[in-house]
Design a protein around this motif. Structure first.
Motif, PDB file in Angstrom:
ATOM      1  N   SER A 188      -4.026   3.664   8.484  1.00 18.40           N
ATOM      2  CA  SER A 188      -4.486   2.771   9.542  1.00 18.40           C
ATOM      3  C   SER A 188      -3.345   2.483  10.514  1.00 18.40           C
ATOM      4  O   SER A 188      -2.308   1.944  10.144  1.00 18.40           O
ATOM      5  N   TRP A 189      -3.550   2.852  11.782  1.00 20.02           N
ATOM      6  CA  TRP A 189      -2.528   2.719  12.814  1.00 20.02           C
ATOM      7  C   TRP A 189      -2.920   1.533  13.686  1.00 20.02           C
ATOM      8  O   TRP A 189      -3.836   1.605  14.485  1.00 20.02           O
ATOM      9  N   ASN A 239      -0.186   1.196   8.544  1.00 21.32           N
ATOM     10  CA  ASN A 239       0.962   2.090   8.553  1.00 21.32           C
ATOM     11  C   ASN A 239       2.215   1.320   8.964  1.00 21.32           C
ATOM     12  O   ASN A 239       2.194   0.516   9.893  1.00 21.32           O
ATOM     13  N   ARG A 240       3.320   1.589   8.299  1.00 19.36           N
ATOM     14  CA  ARG A 240       4.561   0.852   8.561  1.00 19.36           C
ATOM     15  C   ARG A 240       5.304   1.350   9.797  1.00 19.36           C
ATOM     16  O   ARG A 240       6.171   0.653  10.329  1.00 19.36           O
ATOM     17  N   GLY A 289       0.790  -1.230   0.000  1.00 16.77           N
ATOM     18  CA  GLY A 289       0.000   0.000   0.000  1.00 16.77           C
ATOM     19  C   GLY A 289       0.818   1.273   0.000  1.00 16.77           C
ATOM     20  O   GLY A 289       2.017   1.286   0.252  1.00 16.77           O
ATOM     21  N   GLU A 290       0.112   2.368  -0.302  1.00 12.89           N
ATOM     22  CA  GLU A 290       0.689   3.707  -0.317  1.00 12.89           C
ATOM     23  C   GLU A 290      -0.169   4.620   0.557  1.00 12.89           C
ATOM     24  O   GLU A 290      -1.392   4.560   0.545  1.00 12.89           O
ATOM     25  N   ASN A 291       0.510   5.480   1.331  1.00 11.12           N
ATOM     26  CA  ASN A 291      -0.164   6.489   2.156  1.00 11.12           C
ATOM     27  C   ASN A 291      -1.234   5.859   3.061  1.00 11.12           C
ATOM     28  O   ASN A 291      -2.327   6.407   3.238  1.00 11.12           O
ATOM     29  N   GLU A 292      -0.912   4.718   3.633  1.00 16.58           N
ATOM     30  CA  GLU A 292      -1.836   4.018   4.517  1.00 16.58           C
ATOM     31  C   GLU A 292      -1.885   4.713   5.879  1.00 16.58           C
ATOM     32  O   GLU A 292      -0.868   4.952   6.510  1.00 16.58           O
ATOM     33  N   THR A 312       8.712   8.717   6.574  1.00 17.77           N
ATOM     34  CA  THR A 312       7.263   8.513   6.659  1.00 17.77           C
ATOM     35  C   THR A 312       6.903   7.074   6.296  1.00 17.77           C
ATOM     36  O   THR A 312       5.841   6.592   6.689  1.00 17.77           O
ATOM     37  N   LEU A 313       7.759   6.408   5.525  1.00 19.34           N
ATOM     38  CA  LEU A 313       7.534   5.027   5.086  1.00 19.34           C
ATOM     39  C   LEU A 313       6.160   4.867   4.442  1.00 19.34           C
ATOM     40  O   LEU A 313       5.510   3.839   4.570  1.00 19.34           O
ATOM     41  N   SER A 314       5.735   5.904   3.738  1.00 16.76           N
ATOM     42  CA  SER A 314       4.372   5.925   3.200  1.00 16.76           C
ATOM     43  C   SER A 314       4.232   5.211   1.868  1.00 16.76           C
ATOM     44  O   SER A 314       3.121   4.851   1.474  1.00 16.76           O
ATOM     45  N   SER A 315       5.362   4.995   1.159  1.00 13.32           N
ATOM     46  CA  SER A 315       5.243   4.413  -0.183  1.00 13.32           C
ATOM     47  C   SER A 315       6.505   3.642  -0.544  1.00 13.32           C
ATOM     48  O   SER A 315       7.616   4.133  -0.310  1.00 13.32           O
TER      49      SER A 315
END
Length: 388
Positions: A65-66, A79-80, A60-63, A136-139
């Motif tokens: 969910s925490w 989220n990573r 996923g990208e820009n997740e 951010t580990l967003s993508s």
């Protein structure tokens, strides 16, 4: 203290309770951690291995969910950052969690405290003897060491600190954007078409977008998509060839090349080739400075960094009329440089614009508009190539 008795200290405490939680280090987490850092001896090597592992093992990208780190690994969703924090805890690497405020939002921060003002999780890792690194580990399609432009220089609440309301500052570094560059080899043909050989190093946002796009489609569709994209930029084009280097490795710069023929680039009239907008012009004044004055602030919407080297050849035996004046504009809003020199049967042009994101208030707006209109004037020159 803000209106209603709610303070930023209360907001920071709420965020701390909401995102730090009481996640446990489970046997599954320990097993996956050992798998991630296999062969990594130093703290820096372990950090790099953890980052690579999580970008690969969680989709996923820009997740946003925490959730529990073990659940995120088992489901490959979420989220990573919580997983990264658990792994860093096992590695004994100092770190903290920041909830950042987007730079454009800071100008609109009100006295009334509200949760939405700080909303971007950023992981700060403090390796021994090194500067802090921020993620951010967003993508999986973005260089993990480069924060988005809107977090460069951002304020943040350090929610894992004992006093999470004491704002922290994320460093500002636009060098990855300033290092992006384009090089064009252009050849004007006698029929008015233009052959163009392009090579470019993209900025971080463009890199991420391109990687994400191509990874979501079959490779036999890439040429069609590139053709459509270039047609939007240049008009009627034939795509002859293209190349992408670094597409599979988000940790390196993405270089892309293409060869095209632009149909009808110049108007042809009896041995006279006329190009009304040869650069083409950036038209910044039209985009940002169409008003004489403003009552509200103007946002540039993001940083604008352009670095172009253009070599343009005209047909052998033609005379060139291209009165492009060297320009160097240095202002509080940014810097623009344009230079050209004759070279054989053509011209070499260098164009560079450095304009960081900014919010322009009504009072300095006229000077900002003057800067952009001066750029437009410098570029508003037509080119004519004529047979003797």
């Amino acid at each position: 203290e803000a209106a209603g008795g709610i303070t930023w200290k209360d907001v920071a405490r709420f965020l701390k309770e909401g995102v730090t939680g009481s996640f446990q280090i489970t046997p599954e987490l320990e097993r996956r951690y050992r798998e991630a850092v296999t062969g990594a001896a130093s703290p820096a090597a372990k950090l790099d291995a953890i980052v690579r592992y999580l970008l690969k093992e969680i989709d996923g990208e820009n997740e946003t969910s925490w959730q529990d780190p073990t659940q995120a690994l088992m489901t490959r969703q979420g989220n990573r950052i919580p997983v990264a924090m658990a792994f860093l805890e096992l590695a004994g690497i100092p770190h903290r969690l920041l909830i950042a405020e987007a730079v454009p939002d800071k100008a609109y921060r009100e006295a009334l405290a509200r949760l939405g003002q700080f909303r971007f999780p950023v992981l700060q890792v403090d390796l021994p003897g090194s500067r802090p690194r921020y993620f951010t580990l967003s993508s999986p399609y973005r260089n993990p060491d480069i924060l988005p432009w809107y977090l460069q220089g951002a304020s943040a609440l350090p929610v894992t600190d004992p006093e999470p309301w004491r704002e922290a500052a994320i460093p500002r570094d636009f060098s990855p954007w300033a290092e992006a560059e384009e090089s064009d080899q252009r050849e004007l043909l006698e029929n008015g078409d233009l052959r163009l050989e392009h090579s470019g190093v993209l900025d971080p946002e463009a890199e991420e977008s391109l990687r994400s796009t191509f990874h979501k489609m079959a490779s036999d569709q890439w040429k069609r998509v590139i053709q459509m994209s270039l047609a939007k930029r240049y008009g009627n084009v034939d795509l002859l060839d293209y190349g992408l280097e670094g597409l599979e490795d988000a940790g390196r710069r993405l270089d892309w090349t293409y060869s095209i023929v632009i149909k009808g680039f110049a108007g042809e009239d009896g041995g006279r080739l006329t190009v009304p907008d040869p650069l083409p012009a950036l038209q910044l004044g039209q985009a940002y400075a169409s008003l004489k004055e403003r009552k509200l602030p103007l946002s540039t919407g993001g940083p604008i960094f352009i670095s172009q080297a253009i070599s343009l050849k005209i047909p052998e035996g033609y005379a060139l009329d291209f009165p492009l004046a060297d320009t160097d504009l240095k202002t509080e809003f940014g810097r623009y440089r344009l230079a050209s020199r004759r070279e054989g049967n053509g011209v070499r042009i260098a164009r560079r614009l450095e304009m960081p994101y900014q919010l322009v208030w009504p009072q300095p707006y006229p000077k900002f508009a003057q800067f952009l209109r001066a750029i437009d004037r410098a570029e508003s020159v037509q080119m004519v190539a004529s047979k003797p």
